[in-house]
Motif scaffolding. Structure first.
Motif, PDB file in Angstrom:
ATOM      1  N   ALA A   1       0.814  -1.214   0.000  1.00  0.00           N
ATOM      2  CA  ALA A   1       0.000   0.000   0.000  1.00  0.00           C
ATOM      3  C   ALA A   1       0.846   1.262   0.000  1.00  0.00           C
ATOM      4  O   ALA A   1       1.911   1.320   0.619  1.00  0.00           O
ATOM      5  N   VAL A   2       0.355   2.280  -0.699  1.00  0.00           N
ATOM      6  CA  VAL A   2       0.937   3.620  -0.638  1.00  0.00           C
ATOM      7  C   VAL A   2      -0.188   4.604  -0.355  1.00  0.00           C
ATOM      8  O   VAL A   2      -1.368   4.292  -0.499  1.00  0.00           O
ATOM      9  N   LYS A   3       0.208   5.802   0.029  1.00  0.00           N
ATOM     10  CA  LYS A   3      -0.761   6.867   0.269  1.00  0.00           C
ATOM     11  C   LYS A   3      -0.934   7.721  -0.973  1.00  0.00           C
ATOM     12  O   LYS A   3      -0.009   7.866  -1.764  1.00  0.00           O
ATOM     13  N   ARG A   4      -2.113   8.303  -1.118  1.00  0.00           N
ATOM     14  CA  ARG A   4      -2.328   9.318  -2.147  1.00  0.00           C
ATOM     15  C   ARG A   4      -2.812  10.590  -1.441  1.00  0.00           C
ATOM     16  O   ARG A   4      -3.659  10.534  -0.536  1.00  0.00           O
ATOM     17  N   PRO A   5      -2.265  11.743  -1.810  1.00  0.00           N
ATOM     18  CA  PRO A   5      -2.680  12.991  -1.158  1.00  0.00           C
ATOM     19  C   PRO A   5      -4.093  13.386  -1.566  1.00  0.00           C
ATOM     20  O   PRO A   5      -4.493  13.223  -2.717  1.00  0.00           O
ATOM     21  N   VAL A   6      -4.837  13.877  -0.611  1.00  0.00           N
ATOM     22  CA  VAL A   6      -6.168  14.434  -0.851  1.00  0.00           C
ATOM     23  C   VAL A   6      -6.183  15.798  -0.178  1.00  0.00           C
ATOM     24  O   VAL A   6      -6.414  15.906   1.022  1.00  0.00           O
ATOM     25  N   GLN A   7      -5.867  16.839  -0.978  1.00  0.00           N
ATOM     26  CA  GLN A   7      -5.652  18.184  -0.440  1.00  0.00           C
ATOM     27  C   GLN A   7      -4.564  18.105   0.638  1.00  0.00           C
ATOM     28  O   GLN A   7      -3.454  17.686   0.352  1.00  0.00           O
ATOM     29  N   ASP A   8      -4.875  18.472   1.874  1.00  0.00           N
ATOM     30  CA  ASP A   8      -3.848  18.420   2.915  1.00  0.00           C
ATOM     31  C   ASP A   8      -3.964  17.155   3.762  1.00  0.00           C
ATOM     32  O   ASP A   8      -3.398  17.076   4.857  1.00  0.00           O
ATOM     33  N   ARG A   9      -4.670  16.150   3.232  1.00  0.00           N
ATOM     34  CA  ARG A   9      -4.827  14.879   3.952  1.00  0.00           C
ATOM     35  C   ARG A   9      -4.408  13.742   3.028  1.00  0.00           C
ATOM     36  O   ARG A   9      -3.765  13.969   2.017  1.00  0.00           O
ATOM     37  N   TRP A  10      -4.808  12.517   3.333  1.00  0.00           N
ATOM     38  CA  TRP A  10      -4.404  11.394   2.488  1.00  0.00           C
ATOM     39  C   TRP A  10      -5.409  10.255   2.605  1.00  0.00           C
ATOM     40  O   TRP A  10      -6.207  10.186   3.542  1.00  0.00           O
ATOM     41  N   ALA A  11      -5.349   9.362   1.636  1.00  0.00           N
ATOM     42  CA  ALA A  11      -6.129   8.125   1.647  1.00  0.00           C
ATOM     43  C   ALA A  11      -5.254   7.038   1.037  1.00  0.00           C
ATOM     44  O   ALA A  11      -4.210   7.309   0.444  1.00  0.00           O
ATOM     45  N   TRP A  12      -5.687   5.802   1.172  1.00  0.00           N
ATOM     46  CA  TRP A  12      -4.953   4.716   0.536  1.00  0.00           C
ATOM     47  C   TRP A  12      -4.995   4.882  -0.977  1.00  0.00           C
ATOM     48  O   TRP A  12      -6.044   5.141  -1.557  1.00  0.00           O
ATOM     49  N   GLY A  13      -3.841   4.716  -1.616  1.00  0.00           N
ATOM     50  CA  GLY A  13      -3.755   4.900  -3.067  1.00  0.00           C
ATOM     51  C   GLY A  13      -4.011   3.597  -3.807  1.00  0.00           C
ATOM     52  O   GLY A  13      -3.101   2.784  -3.982  1.00  0.00           O
ATOM     53  N   ARG A  14      -5.232   3.409  -4.263  1.00  0.00           N
ATOM     54  CA  ARG A  14      -5.593   2.136  -4.897  1.00  0.00           C
ATOM     55  C   ARG A  14      -4.801   1.899  -6.178  1.00  0.00           C
ATOM     56  O   ARG A  14      -4.329   0.795  -6.439  1.00  0.00           O
ATOM     57  N   ARG A  15      -4.699   2.936  -7.015  1.00  0.00           N
ATOM     58  CA  ARG A  15      -4.063   2.748  -8.320  1.00  0.00           C
ATOM     59  C   ARG A  15      -2.536   2.784  -8.250  1.00  0.00           C
ATOM     60  O   ARG A  15      -1.864   2.163  -9.072  1.00  0.00           O
ATOM     61  N   LYS A  16      -1.991   3.517  -7.294  1.00  0.00           N
ATOM     62  CA  LYS A  16      -0.533   3.639  -7.208  1.00  0.00           C
ATOM     63  C   LYS A  16       0.110   2.539  -6.382  1.00  0.00           C
ATOM     64  O   LYS A  16       1.326   2.365  -6.422  1.00  0.00           O
ATOM     65  N   SER A  17      -0.685   1.791  -5.640  1.00  0.00           N
ATOM     66  CA  SER A  17      -0.123   0.703  -4.849  1.00  0.00           C
ATOM     67  C   SER A  17       0.358  -0.405  -5.779  1.00  0.00           C
ATOM     68  O   SER A  17      -0.151  -0.588  -6.880  1.00  0.00           O
ATOM     69  N   ALA A  18       1.328  -1.167  -5.304  1.00  0.00           N
ATOM     70  CA  ALA A  18       1.952  -2.195  -6.139  1.00  0.00           C
ATOM     71  C   ALA A  18       1.190  -3.506  -6.138  1.00  0.00           C
ATOM     72  O   ALA A  18       1.734  -4.553  -6.460  1.00  0.00           O
ATOM     73  N   GLY A  19      -0.077  -3.461  -5.808  1.00  0.00           N
ATOM     74  CA  GLY A  19      -0.920  -4.654  -5.776  1.00  0.00           C
ATOM     75  C   GLY A  19      -2.301  -4.269  -5.273  1.00  0.00           C
ATOM     76  O   GLY A  19      -2.587  -3.097  -4.999  1.00  0.00           O
ATOM     77  N   ASP A  20      -3.156  -5.263  -5.154  1.00  0.00           N
ATOM     78  CA  ASP A  20      -4.525  -5.008  -4.703  1.00  0.00           C
ATOM     79  C   ASP A  20      -4.551  -4.723  -3.208  1.00  0.00           C
ATOM     80  O   ASP A  20      -3.941  -5.451  -2.419  1.00  0.00           O
TER      81      ASP A  20
END
Length: 465
Positions: free
Chosen positions: A412-431
């Protein structure tokens, strides 16, 4: 981490250490190690390392190291202009004051100043601090500014707070030093925060680590992301002056008040690119026995292409520890609606869905199947991600070492959402649909909606399948 360029025929590090010791500045072993990597000379007398990078947490002794090397540059190596720079003048002045303390404590060193005294050899005005020696060498202390590279032409340059060094300032500084016959630039700092202009420091680190720079020395003290930050051995690994300069009570206070990411960066020396590795490293420490405590909460999630789906349940025990447990994890999503409906009826609990995620497309079918839903808004899902992360980092969550969930955490990786974050579904190296489902179910377990349907006080027979 220690990287030093090859090809050194001689090394002046002992000369630097001996000079410092002669004036009462005894270096720590870690500081001497830095000098060993930095002070090797080629056959032509030039430094093998034209650039030296150092990443180490604060208060370990970077300033003393700068003073030692700058003093040797002036008195041993014939460096006529030495510059100590920091992002702010206050920080540069702190190093100047350490230099002054050394001079004031050593009459023999004061005699080496221009005119033989502090009065004639020192300029102490703010923003104009400098130390001039009788041999003509001068050490200047300067703050950096956007157009400020023009004043950085020198033989040795020490860029403190290198994690805040703009590309524009760096380019300007480099151009002014290109005409010097044997310049050496030091970049000393801590891992950059997301708000810092840290690209230059990061690129210097990367080029040394991947070998693309053949004239760089780089040293870094940091904990491993998998290390437990609560342990003294972890903190000692990242702080080379742990047993000499570091106040352990202050570090414990940092641990109790900093965010896990902030503590990892500021005190454990872990770079942000490895921060999620810190999360992944904390995950195994949350391993526990499968839960038996009710109530059970349900969540569903799927990957962006809906090629994989997940159902996961959670529960909170009497100590407030959250337990998560995968129930179903299969290819596609054609099975998911029927399975969610069956589990919701069996357990008497709503099913949680991220209203902005891929599984939101299943909401009409879930409604048609009579599944009671709780659909999180984007702001709630962001809260859920942050809370789940915090629970793992503080070991307030338990899992029973399910391989597929472990894999989701690992990639899993994070994706920025303005000044916060969520799990990055598309940028993660797997499901990561199981991780998302765990996040949702955990949120529902800690912030349940009132329901008229009684919750069944047991785990379903399909648990862990």
């Amino acid at each position: 981490m220690k990287i030093a360029p090859p090809g050194g025929r001689a090394n002046s590090w002992e000369d630097v250490a001996d000079l410092s010791t002669a004036f009462g500045l005894t270096l720590d072993p870690w500081q001497e190690l830095v000098l060993q990597c930095a002070m090797a000379e080629r056959a032509d007398g030039r430094w093998t390392a034209s650039r030296v990078g150092l990443s180490v947490p604060r208060q370990n002794g970077k300033s003393q190291l700068i003073v030692s090397r700058a003093l040797a540059g002036s008195l041993l190596f014939g460096e006529k202009t030495v510059i100590v720079s920091a992002h702010q003048q206050d920080t540069a002045r702190e190093t100047f004051m350490k230099f002054m303390e050394l001079i004031e404590a050593n009459p023999a060193l004061e005699a080496r100043l221009s005119g033989g005294s502090i009065r004639t050899g020192i300029m102490n005005a703010f923003n104009r601090e400098q130390i001039k020696f009788a041999n003509g060498s001068v050490v200047k202390f300067k703050a950096r500014s956007a157009p400020g590279g023009r004043g950085f032409s020198c033989d040795a340059l020490f860029l403190d707070e290198a994690q805040i060094l703009s590309a524009r300032a760096w380019a300007s500084i480099n151009s002014t030093m290109s005409a010097r016959p044997n310049p050496q630039v030091w970049l000393l700092g801590t891992p950059p925060t997301p708000e810092d202009d840290g690209d230059v420091f990061a690129r210097a680190r990367d080029s040394a680590m991947d070998g693309s720079s053949t004239r760089s020395a780089y040293l870094e003290w940091s904990a491993d992301p998998a290390d437990d930050p609560a342990l003294e051995e972890t903190r000692a690994k990242a702080n080379p002056a742990w047993n000499s300069r570091i106040n352990h009570d202050v570090v414990q206070g940092e641990y109790e008040t900093y965010s896990p990411e902030q503590f990892a960066r500021e005190r454990l020396g872990i770079w942000d690119e490895d921060v999620l590795d810190v999360f992944a490293g904390a995950w195994p420490r949350c391993k526990g026995e499968p839960p038996t405590v009710p109530p059970v909460r349900l969540a569903v999630a799927c990957d962006p292409d809906q090629s994989q789906g997940a159902i996961l349940a959670s529960a909170v025990d009497e100590d407030g520890i959250v337990h998560v447990r995968p129930l179903r994890y299969e290819r596609g999503t054609g099975w998911l609606v029927e399975a969610a409906a069956e589990l919701a009826r069996e357990l008497g609990t709503p099913v949680v869905v991220d209203g902005g995620g891929p599984a939101a497309s299943l909401v009409p079918d879930l409604n048609a199947a009579g599944v009671p839903l709780r659909t999180l808004k984007t702001s709630e899902f962001l809260d859920a991600c942050a809370e789940f992360h915090q629970l793992v980092m503080t070991q307030r969550l338990r899992h029973a070492d399910y391989a597929e969930l472990n894999d989701a955490v690992r990639v899993a990786v994070k994706r920025p959402v303005q000044d916060r974050w969520a799990w990055g579904r598309r940028k993660s190296a797997g499901d990561i649909s199981l991780l998302e489902a765990a996040t949702l179910a955990t949120w529902d377990a800690l912030h349940p909606l009132k329901t008229k349907t009684p919750t069944v006080h047991r785990w379903p027979a399909t648990a862990g399948r």
